[in-house]
Scaffold this motif. Sequence first.
Motif, PDB file in Angstrom:
ATOM      1  N   ARG A  39      35.731  23.473  19.670  1.00  0.00           N
ATOM      2  CA  ARG A  39      35.572  24.651  18.815  1.00  0.00           C
ATOM      3  C   ARG A  39      35.619  24.247  17.343  1.00  0.00           C
ATOM      4  N   PHE A  40      35.248  25.203  16.500  1.00  0.00           N
ATOM      5  CA  PHE A  40      35.309  25.009  15.042  1.00  0.00           C
ATOM      6  C   PHE A  40      36.721  24.737  14.592  1.00  0.00           C
ATOM      7  N   PRO A 100      34.631   2.985  25.100  1.00  0.00           N
ATOM      8  CA  PRO A 100      35.500   1.867  24.729  1.00  0.00           C
ATOM      9  C   PRO A 100      35.039   0.563  25.368  1.00  0.00           C
ATOM     10  N   ILE A 112      41.350   9.164  27.346  1.00  0.00           N
ATOM     11  CA  ILE A 112      41.520   8.044  26.405  1.00  0.00           C
ATOM     12  C   ILE A 112      41.037   8.528  25.051  1.00  0.00           C
ATOM     13  N   GLY A 113      41.912   8.491  24.044  1.00  0.00           N
ATOM     14  CA  GLY A 113      41.516   8.919  22.700  1.00  0.00           C
ATOM     15  C   GLY A 113      42.238  10.183  22.287  1.00  0.00           C
ATOM     16  N   THR A 164      36.499   9.019  22.908  1.00  0.00           N
ATOM     17  CA  THR A 164      36.611   7.801  22.089  1.00  0.00           C
ATOM     18  C   THR A 164      35.691   7.791  20.864  1.00  0.00           C
ATOM     19  N   PHE A 199      32.680   8.237  17.925  1.00  0.00           N
ATOM     20  CA  PHE A 199      31.258   8.017  17.615  1.00  0.00           C
ATOM     21  C   PHE A 199      31.049   6.765  16.776  1.00  0.00           C
TER      22      PHE A 199
HETATM   23  P1  NAP Z   1      37.719   9.895  16.584  1.00  0.00           P
HETATM   24  O1  NAP Z   1      38.421  10.716  15.582  1.00  0.00           O
HETATM   25  O2  NAP Z   1      37.029   8.676  16.146  1.00  0.00           O
HETATM   26  O3  NAP Z   1      38.779   9.538  17.702  1.00  0.00           O
HETATM   27  C1  NAP Z   1      38.502   8.615  18.722  1.00  0.00           C
HETATM   28  C2  NAP Z   1      39.761   8.341  19.478  1.00  0.00           C
HETATM   29  O4  NAP Z   1      39.479   7.400  20.523  1.00  0.00           O
HETATM   30  C3  NAP Z   1      40.842   7.718  18.612  1.00  0.00           C
HETATM   31  O5  NAP Z   1      42.089   8.197  19.042  1.00  0.00           O
HETATM   32  C4  NAP Z   1      40.675   6.233  18.923  1.00  0.00           C
HETATM   33  O6  NAP Z   1      41.825   5.461  18.694  1.00  0.00           O
HETATM   34  C5  NAP Z   1      40.368   6.299  20.405  1.00  0.00           C
HETATM   35  N1  NAP Z   1      39.688   5.100  20.882  1.00  0.00           N
HETATM   36  C6  NAP Z   1      38.479   4.638  20.528  1.00  0.00           C
HETATM   37  N2  NAP Z   1      38.212   3.484  21.169  1.00  0.00           N
HETATM   38  C7  NAP Z   1      39.281   3.206  21.935  1.00  0.00           C
HETATM   39  C8  NAP Z   1      39.608   2.156  22.800  1.00  0.00           C
HETATM   40  N3  NAP Z   1      38.771   1.128  23.009  1.00  0.00           N
HETATM   41  N4  NAP Z   1      40.792   2.189  23.435  1.00  0.00           N
HETATM   42  C9  NAP Z   1      41.634   3.221  23.222  1.00  0.00           C
HETATM   43  N5  NAP Z   1      41.405   4.243  22.409  1.00  0.00           N
HETATM   44  C10 NAP Z   1      40.229   4.239  21.765  1.00  0.00           C
HETATM   45  O7  NAP Z   1      36.632  10.767  17.369  1.00  0.00           O
HETATM   46  P2  NAP Z   1      36.666  12.324  17.714  1.00  0.00           P
HETATM   47  O8  NAP Z   1      38.007  12.745  18.157  1.00  0.00           O
HETATM   48  O9  NAP Z   1      35.530  12.560  18.617  1.00  0.00           O
HETATM   49  O10 NAP Z   1      36.407  13.020  16.337  1.00  0.00           O
HETATM   50  C11 NAP Z   1      35.405  12.553  15.434  1.00  0.00           C
HETATM   51  C12 NAP Z   1      35.160  13.603  14.385  1.00  0.00           C
HETATM   52  O11 NAP Z   1      34.370  14.663  14.935  1.00  0.00           O
HETATM   53  C13 NAP Z   1      36.371  14.315  13.864  1.00  0.00           C
HETATM   54  O12 NAP Z   1      37.106  13.559  12.939  1.00  0.00           O
HETATM   55  C14 NAP Z   1      35.739  15.548  13.259  1.00  0.00           C
HETATM   56  O13 NAP Z   1      35.155  15.278  12.031  1.00  0.00           O
HETATM   57  C15 NAP Z   1      34.667  15.859  14.282  1.00  0.00           C
HETATM   58  N6  NAP Z   1      35.196  16.846  15.237  1.00  0.00           N
HETATM   59  C16 NAP Z   1      35.257  18.141  14.805  1.00  0.00           C
HETATM   60  C17 NAP Z   1      35.783  19.096  15.634  1.00  0.00           C
HETATM   61  C18 NAP Z   1      35.876  20.499  15.172  1.00  0.00           C
HETATM   62  O14 NAP Z   1      36.805  21.156  15.448  1.00  0.00           O
HETATM   63  N7  NAP Z   1      34.933  21.034  14.443  1.00  0.00           N
HETATM   64  C19 NAP Z   1      36.244  18.752  16.893  1.00  0.00           C
HETATM   65  C20 NAP Z   1      36.146  17.445  17.294  1.00  0.00           C
HETATM   66  C21 NAP Z   1      35.616  16.491  16.461  1.00  0.00           C
HETATM   67  P3  NAP Z   1      42.054   4.739  17.276  1.00  0.00           P
HETATM   68  O15 NAP Z   1      42.380   5.849  16.330  1.00  0.00           O
HETATM   69  O16 NAP Z   1      43.142   3.789  17.513  1.00  0.00           O
HETATM   70  O17 NAP Z   1      40.754   4.069  16.919  1.00  0.00           O
END
Ligand code: NAP
Length: 539
Positions: A59-60, A154, A187-188, A383, A385
């Motif tokens: 969600r937003f 990952p 995971i993540g 995990t 992008f």
């Molecule tokens: P992210 O913030 O990059 O988080 C990825 C997670 O996966 C982190 O906890 C990372 O750990 C973990 N990870 C990655 N590779 C791994 C591995 N090999 N082993 C273990 N853990 C691993 O990605 P996201 O949560 O998809 O969010 C990305 C962005 O999308 C957000 O910051 C935001 O801008 C946007 N988003 C927006 C909304 C919204 O509400 N509008 C919702 C979701 C996402 P580490 O931190 O240790 O790397």
Amino acid sequence: MTASPPNIALDHDAIIIGAGLSGMYQLHRLRELGLRARVFETGTDVGGTWYWNRYPGARFDSESYSYGYSFSKELLQEWEWSEHFAGQPETLRYCQFAADKLDLRRDIQFESRVVAAAYEEDSRGWRVRLADGSEHSCRFLITAVGPLSTPTLPRIEDRDTFRGQAFHTASWPKEPVDFAGKRVAVIGTGATGIQTIQTIASQVGHLTVFQRTANWAAPLHNSKIDAATQAKIKASYPEIFARCQETFSCFIHTPDPRSALEVSDAEREAQYERLYGEPGFGIWQGNFRDIVIDREANATISDFVARKIRERVKDPKTAEKLIPKNHGFGTRRLPLETFYYEAYNRDNVELIDITETPIERITPKGIKTTEKEFEFDIIIYATGFDAITGSFDKIDFRGVGGIRLKDVWKRGPETYLGLMVHGFPNMMMLMGPHTALGNIPRSIEYSVDWVTGLVRFARDKGLTRLEATPEGVKEWTDHVKALGEGMLSNEVDSWMTGINRNVEGKDIRIVARYSGSAPDYRARCNAVATNGYSELTLA
Ligand code: NAP
């Protein structure tokens, strides 16, 4: 705009890559100019991010009414957001509604992935190749590929051996996933992991969360929009969007001009308490101005939120694991949560800190850490992008003389205003590197309007070749780097600093994001347009 020197016919005036919010609006604007534009989209429908990210709880986290397109009174008045922070299904419906109202689909070709695009000097145009091998030519190539649209799995050994179901959150199936009684791993623990975990905790048999880095998160405080509020929102759209234009990142929250360190402890505590109790990003974007630039100021908000986590999580050891120790509050993109911390008070939820017991490999039955093998029915990879440049890397962009964009950007992106690249004439980027991101649709509307202005200018002046200069690129790239200096966020590993260790070569921090204010960004870009785009090489 059909004939091109030397009279080589092109299939389209413009090709737009991607039918998310950027691509849809760009198509609409180019059509208004009377141009023949074509959108190629990998998915089966519009929506981009909101099409792909169907994971539970998506969600937003910016206010719904600050997120939709602002350019059309009709869209604003006809659409009703049901919640202050709408869920993904509703946002996808919104995108579909906008596509229908603007009659966009007739110029969008779905299930069409662009794999290559090459500039051809003889036609001053681009030749775009799709995954099916078909080729399409155009004068202008506009990338609307999104900053967070290339999911990464990952790099864990034997990942493909798992015999249960496995999903990446950004490639979630359209059919519902049944969690009842299932043993599930996530995971993540970024914004996506947090939304997923808090949503499925009560649906699954047992949930095991594998956390590598704890993230700071604060309450979203979502609620339904009642009829009276709906009417008020509709009546105040001009003020809402005017406010978004004034703020640093286009959110409705305005920073407090005071330092966190200049007020008394009691006053600071009262402000943090108030913001923690309010909906949305206020605690991040509407807080003391120096919490993300001054370590001492940052420590005050980090300490406050750490106390909240300790209050909310019953088991002190789990609470400590959930409190980030390697970065301060708000120095990564802040996830907003709804009873996320309380999920860890449930008997069926367990947190594994994989810095203590790293994952060794995926097994046919589940996940093997250095401590033991866990058995699962479902593994969810939240995990993240290959952010910002990842979706560019996937397409073989070739500029003048066959130069590869990937090579040009191998030490980090180099752009002119985040919109153009030297050596890649007639290519414009929406939400590419070095642009103001923030509340994304607000930034999208600005960038699309700027690109449209440039295309209109070219049409009116009979120009067929628009290119950024090396000086313009250097000046902007240096400026973006200088703006990043002193920001605590640029000293932390995250997608915002280009780090993704699941991708070869993405383990060195880069400045991929413009971190100045949106009003400053717009002022700079507006000046370029006002000066007749004289900073570009025009022919
Ligand atoms: P992210 O913030 O990059 O988080 C990825 C997670 O996966 C982190 O906890 C990372 O750990 C973990 N990870 C990655 N590779 C791994 C591995 N090999 N082993 C273990 N853990 C691993 O990605 P996201 O949560 O998809 O969010 C990305 C962005 O999308 C957000 O910051 C935001 O801008 C946007 N988003 C927006 C909304 C919204 O509400 N509008 C919702 C979701 C996402 P580490 O931190 O240790 O790397």
